[in-house]
Design an enzyme around this catalytic site. Structure first.
Site, short mmCIF file in Angstrom:
data_model
loop_
_atom_site.label_atom_id
_atom_site.label_comp_id
_atom_site.label_asym_id
_atom_site.label_seq_id
_atom_site.Cartn_x
_atom_site.Cartn_y
_atom_site.Cartn_z
N HIS A 152 0.54 -1.25 -0.27
CA HIS A 152 0.22 0.07 -0.21
C HIS A 152 0.81 1.80 0.11
CE1 HIS A 152 -3.57 -2.47 1.99
NE2 HIS A 152 -3.58 -2.67 0.89
N LYS B 27 -16.47 -7.36 4.59
CA LYS B 27 -15.29 -7.76 5.97
C LYS B 27 -16.17 -7.28 7.66
CE LYS B 27 -11.69 -7.28 3.24
NZ LYS B 27 -10.58 -6.85 3.17
N ARG C 288 -2.51 -6.38 -8.44
CA ARG C 288 -1.39 -7.51 -8.24
C ARG C 288 -1.05 -8.88 -9.02
NH1 ARG C 288 -2.86 -8.91 -2.15
NH2 ARG C 288 -4.64 -9.12 -2.77
N SER D 15 -2.27 -8.12 2.80
CA SER D 15 -3.55 -8.27 4.50
C SER D 15 -3.66 -9.21 4.78
CB SER D 15 -4.29 -6.93 4.42
OG SER D 15 -4.29 -6.37 4.05
#
Length: 151
Positions: A18, A42, A92, A130
């Site tokens: 990040h 979440k 990614r 994460s």
């Protein structure tokens, strides 16, 4: 006119990946706002949101063009309210692209002045994520090399 970009995410935790996206964004934008949102998918955060705000602010304390906000609204609405015309997202892999592309299309529909800019993650940081960091930390593993601040 200032080019303001919002870098939205749950940042649970904020990683070196990040940080890399933020630093590279500063070459493109005048100001980058790290926006910590409440992701309804979440339900419980692993790291307290106030703790994460503090750690991110410490990470960028010498860079006044970076700020941190917490928000609980649509990202497109936040961008409009803050006068931001850009969202920054790191990619990614192709799985990230598929997910982020759908979100960018909806954001553009909600706010037709909002452009999403994708930055490809630096190769040495592409494995940092994460979810993995939370799991390693949860079971007592050392995660320090993956985050830009002390836990």
């Amino acid at each position: 006119m200032k080019r303001i970009a919002i870098f939205p995410g749950s940042f649970d935790p904020f990683t070196k990946g990040h940080q890399d996206i933020v630093m590279r964004s500063l070459d493109i934008f005048d100001e980058v706002v790290i926006a910590i949102g409440y992701n309804t998918a979440k339900h419980n955060r692993y790291f307290d949101i106030e703790f994460m705000v503090k750690k991110i602010e410490e990470t960028f304390s010498k860079i006044p063009r970076v700020s941190v906000v917490v928000y609980n609204e649509l990202t497109a609405t936040l961008a409009s309210r803050m006068g931001a015309k850009y969202l920054v997202r790191g990619l990614r892999n192709t799985t990230d692209f598929e997910y982020e592309n759908s979100i960018s299309q909806v954001n553009r529909h909600l706010n037709d002045e909002l452009e999403t800019v994708f930055l490809i993650t630096s190769p040495e940081l592409s494995s940092v994520n994460s979810t993995i960091i939370r799991e390693v930390h949860r079971y007592g593993g050392d995660v320090q090399e993956f985050i830009p601040y002390e836990l």
